[in-house]
Design a protein around this motif. Structure first.
Motif, PDB file in Angstrom:
ATOM      1  N   LEU A  50     -92.755 -49.317  29.868  1.00 16.70           N
ATOM      2  CA  LEU A  50     -91.944 -49.473  28.521  1.00 16.70           C
ATOM      3  C   LEU A  50     -92.959 -49.812  27.818  1.00 16.70           C
ATOM      4  O   LEU A  50     -93.979 -49.953  28.000  1.00 16.70           O
ATOM      5  CB  LEU A  50     -90.894 -51.130  28.622  1.00 16.70           C
ATOM      6  N   THR A  87     -88.224 -55.076  22.717  1.00 17.73           N
ATOM      7  CA  THR A  87     -88.464 -53.907  23.740  1.00 17.73           C
ATOM      8  C   THR A  87     -87.739 -52.743  23.913  1.00 17.73           C
ATOM      9  O   THR A  87     -86.507 -52.855  23.652  1.00 17.73           O
ATOM     10  CB  THR A  87     -87.509 -54.639  25.008  1.00 17.73           C
ATOM     11  N   GLN A  89     -87.168 -48.797  25.638  1.00 18.45           N
ATOM     12  CA  GLN A  89     -87.441 -47.837  27.060  1.00 18.45           C
ATOM     13  C   GLN A  89     -88.205 -46.258  26.882  1.00 18.45           C
ATOM     14  O   GLN A  89     -87.927 -46.020  25.523  1.00 18.45           O
ATOM     15  CB  GLN A  89     -86.076 -47.845  27.942  1.00 18.45           C
TER      16      GLN A  89
END
Length: 141
Positions: A50, A87, A89
């Motif tokens: 990530l 964040t 992915q």
């Protein structure tokens, strides 16, 4: 922001390429070129799980400045660009850009300049988390 800057945003919501392409639509345009930077699962031979993007409070203003500079090109009709923070992915979109012009060569060149300048100047830092549990910050001063 001039009327040729349709989108210039930094935020934590998922980015929509189609919305950026639609934003730069112009009846004079024979070309719309777009780009999306996607989080990949590797970097320099290492597996990535990530990314975390962290932006300085001025990041939005800097992105608008970059968009304004590209929009000053007399061949450019409209510009839309966004960068995501937070964040992300694997497979998530980190940056989206779209430019409209009369002809494809000018659109490709303007979109490339837009993305290159945004990546070079935005005060946004990236933390990569690797599959082996280690991490590293990229683009940090």
């Amino acid at each position: 922001m001039t009327d040729s800057i349709r989108i210039a945003e930094v935020g934590d919501v998922p980015l929509d390429l189609a919305a950026h392409e639609k934003a730069v639509a112009d009846p004079r345009a024979g070309a719309v070129v777009s780009f999306q930077g996607v989080v990949r699962d590797h970097d320099h031979g290492r597996g990535v799980t990530l990314l975390e993007y962290e932006g300085h409070p001025t990041a939005g203003a800097v992105l608008r400045e970059v968009a304004e500079e590209i929009a000053k090109d007399p061949d450019v009709y409209a510009v839309a660009v966004s960068h995501r923070v937070g964040t992300l992915q694997i497979g998530d979109v980190a940056i989206v850009a779209a430019v409209s012009t009369a002809h494809r060569a000018a659109a490709f060149a303007a979109c490339a300049r837009l993305v290159d300048e945004a990546k070079a100047r935005l005060p946004i830092w990236k933390r990569q988390v690797f599959t082996d549990g280690t991490d590293e910050w990229v683009n940090c001063p």
